[in-house]
Scaffold this active site. Structure first.
Site, PDB file in Angstrom:
ATOM      1  N   TYR A  50      53.212  15.278 -10.978  1.00  0.00           N
ATOM      2  CA  TYR A  50      53.888  15.330  -9.678  1.00  0.00           C
ATOM      3  C   TYR A  50      54.565  14.010  -9.371  1.00  0.00           C
ATOM      4  O   TYR A  50      53.963  12.936  -9.455  1.00  0.00           O
ATOM      5  CB  TYR A  50      52.894  15.673  -8.567  1.00  0.00           C
ATOM      6  CG  TYR A  50      53.484  15.560  -7.179  1.00  0.00           C
ATOM      7  CD1 TYR A  50      54.367  16.518  -6.693  1.00  0.00           C
ATOM      8  CD2 TYR A  50      53.199  14.461  -6.358  1.00  0.00           C
ATOM      9  CE1 TYR A  50      54.938  16.399  -5.438  1.00  0.00           C
ATOM     10  CE2 TYR A  50      53.758  14.337  -5.099  1.00  0.00           C
ATOM     11  CZ  TYR A  50      54.636  15.311  -4.646  1.00  0.00           C
ATOM     12  OH  TYR A  50      55.202  15.189  -3.407  1.00  0.00           O
ATOM     13  N   ASN A 192      53.701   6.730  -0.373  1.00  0.00           N
ATOM     14  CA  ASN A 192      52.725   7.815  -0.266  1.00  0.00           C
ATOM     15  C   ASN A 192      51.337   7.259   0.042  1.00  0.00           C
ATOM     16  O   ASN A 192      50.475   7.191  -0.824  1.00  0.00           O
ATOM     17  CB  ASN A 192      52.713   8.591  -1.591  1.00  0.00           C
ATOM     18  CG  ASN A 192      52.207  10.018  -1.444  1.00  0.00           C
ATOM     19  OD1 ASN A 192      51.720  10.598  -2.394  1.00  0.00           O
ATOM     20  ND2 ASN A 192      52.316  10.586  -0.277  1.00  0.00           N
ATOM     21  N   ARG A 291      27.061  -3.639  37.938  1.00  0.00           N
ATOM     22  CA  ARG A 291      25.673  -3.465  37.508  1.00  0.00           C
ATOM     23  C   ARG A 291      25.545  -2.758  36.163  1.00  0.00           C
ATOM     24  O   ARG A 291      24.551  -2.941  35.443  1.00  0.00           O
ATOM     25  CB  ARG A 291      24.924  -2.660  38.589  1.00  0.00           C
ATOM     26  CG  ARG A 291      23.482  -2.401  38.264  1.00  0.00           C
ATOM     27  CD  ARG A 291      22.659  -1.872  39.438  1.00  0.00           C
ATOM     28  NE  ARG A 291      23.351  -1.085  40.416  1.00  0.00           N
ATOM     29  CZ  ARG A 291      23.080   0.202  40.678  1.00  0.00           C
ATOM     30  NH1 ARG A 291      22.161   0.850  39.994  1.00  0.00           N
ATOM     31  NH2 ARG A 291      23.741   0.833  41.624  1.00  0.00           N
TER      32      ARG A 291
END
Length: 506
Positions: A50, A192, A291
């Site tokens: 890829y 990427n 507080r």
């Protein structure tokens, strides 16, 4: 000098970005990168990989001719350099470059060593690529923003250099730098990943710690101003809860207030056995904004620390696709670029910073509302009531800015919108989450600046500057160098900005 080697700690990361330490690349890293590059080149010769010999995203079904593989990488960078909006501040860009450099240095990306060398030079020479805030959806990482970084690495696009926005080519010539020549995977490996959202996230953490520290100091100062009792931050009370953050905040309050002469002990007053009133003039216990500081800031502290740990893991991770594994002699396809970890942490961070802002706004209101505090004039107005206005005007700004933070704190993590022909059918929006968190943090500094000016005015009103703790006295002295005690009305915005800058830079 800092060496990029096996693991980059968060503290080392921050020292490079904020301490301006120069970086160098170790021989071990260069060997790792070379091995990964050589393996990818050999392995991909007769296989379908890829982004090496295929198109990208939904176009991955199309094979790319061998003679077009290098041009493919240039096409990817140029087509995705499509951001818009405001340019990211230099500090975010520098952090993003470092995050990307570090993940590529792990040797899982198959890039040529020239990529690492040039990124190192950008950091060391303070050459800041033009990267825009809008464009990333955070899955396939920060594609658009990182494409603008990659565009600079190939000698195109624009950079900020010595305060000027200039063409990259001009600056490279001045600094004798040479663009990289893309190989078979550089384009994809550069864009990427999650490095922009992560880099912005690290900067956000740095400033979040500052905000927490200031909020704690301001809370202590207001407790001094009203001469509060000390039991709400006592070790005995807070150790009955198991939360580490709450215990640490209470301990830091005790440390900050150790030399204050204004904080009181309950046993000296209400436990003395001499109180016979039917209606007590003195408050038995303070409002929650005074507080409950350990209970409110404790979760803020723990969230900041947890987010920091996640980000450290992220920039030390391989976060692109595919992963080149020399050790197993294999290439793995998956989704390490997905930014959900960072997106979720940025949403958590902006929520707690908004809560910190809300605490500051309520403490500010306490000081400004004479009917509540019963010891200060309305709006801590040291002039003539009715004729002068004191801090009345800036309260509007603090309230407005706090409201904006509340709105901005809606999560990006769950705002996935499918895109990329539905290839990216669920995304993280991590880049947006990081950018919006940065805005929330900037807003918080503005609210705290207004609170601090009010605290200092209140100390002068009650003539307490020699009675407060040494921590509060230092804040008082620093702010009085910026804005002297005032009774007459004056234009406030320059002073608010200067005090904001003081908070950011100290």
């Amino acid at each position: 000098m800092s060496t990029i080697n096996e693991y980059l700690s968060l503290e080392e990361f921050k020292s490079i970005i904020f301490g301006h330490k120069q970086i160098e690349i170790s021989e071990a890293v260069l060997n790792r990168i070379n091995e990964s590059f050589d393996f990818l080149k050999l392995f991909s010769e007769n296989k379908v990989i890829y982004g090496v010999n295929t198109g990208f995203g939904p176009m991955a079904q199309y094979r790319i001719k061998n003679e077009d593989r290098i041009q493919l990488q240039y096409n990817l960078i140029r087509s995705h350099a499509s951001g818009s909006g405001k340019p990211l501040d230099a500090i975010y860009v520098k952090a993003s470059i470092l995050a990307r450099l570090n993940t590529l240095s792990l040797g899982y990306s198959g890039v040529h060593p020239s990529v690492i060398h040039l990124m190192k030079e950008l950091i060391n020479k303070d050459i800041i690529p033009l990267i825009f805030e809008h464009g990333g959806v955070g899955a396939s990482g920060d594609l658009v923003q990182l494409a603008h970084l990659a565009l600079v690495l190939i000698g195109e696009g624009e950079v900020f250099y010595k305060g000027e926005r200039r063409p990259t080519q001009e600056v490279f010539e001045l600094e004798n730098l040479h663009p990289i020549h893309l190989e078979i995977r550089e384009g994809l490996a550069l864009i990427n990943g999650t490095s922009v959202m992560t880099g912005i996230g690290v900067v956000n953490i740095y400033y979040a710690h500052k905000l927490l520290d200031w909020s704690l100091k301001f809370s202590c100062a207001i407790n001094e101003i009203v001469q509060a009792y000390d039991d709400h931050f006592s070790e005995e009370l807070n150790n009955t809860k198991c939360h580490k953050g709450q215990r640490e905040i209470a301990a830091r309050m005790r440390e900050n207030l150790a030399d204050s002469t204004l904080i009181r002990k309950r046993e000296d007053h209400l436990y003395s056995g001499k109180n016979n009133e039917d209606i007590f003039k003195e408050k038995i216990q303070e409002y929650y904004s005074l507080r409950c500081v350990p209970q409110i800031l404790g979760p803020v502290l723990e969230t900041i620390n947890n987010t920091a740990s996640i980000l450290e893991d992220e920039f030390n991770s391989a976060n692109d696709n595919p992963i080149i594994d020399v050790k197993t002699q294999h290439i793995y396809h998956g989704g390490n670029f997905h930014g959900d970890y960072v997106s979720l942490e940025m949403d958590k961070l902006k929520i707690v910073i908004t809560k910190l802002t809300m605490l500051a706004e309520r403490q500010l209101n306490y000081l400004l509302n004479s009917k509540i505090n019963e010891i200060l004039p309305p709006f801590v107005n040291l002039g003539t009531l009715g004729f002068n206005f004191g801090m009345q005007g800036v309260q509007f700004t603090a309230t407005s800015t706090t409201a904006e933070n509340q709105m901005l704190s809606n999560p990006m993590y769950i705002h996935s919108i499918p895109n990329n022909n539905d290839n990216q059918d669920i995304v993280s929006m991590g880049t947006n989450a990081a950018v919006i968190t940065a805005k929330v943090i900037e807003n918080a500094f503005e609210v705290l600046a207004i609170e601090l000016i009010t605290i200092v005015q209140a100390i002068d009103c009650l003539e307490q500057k020699e009675k407060v703790s040494s921590v509060t006295k230092k804040m008082y002295d620093d702010v009085r160098k910026i804005i002297p005690l005032f009774k007459e009305d004056q234009v406030m915005y320059p002073y608010v900005q200067k005090v904001k800058d003081y908070l950011i830079n100290n």
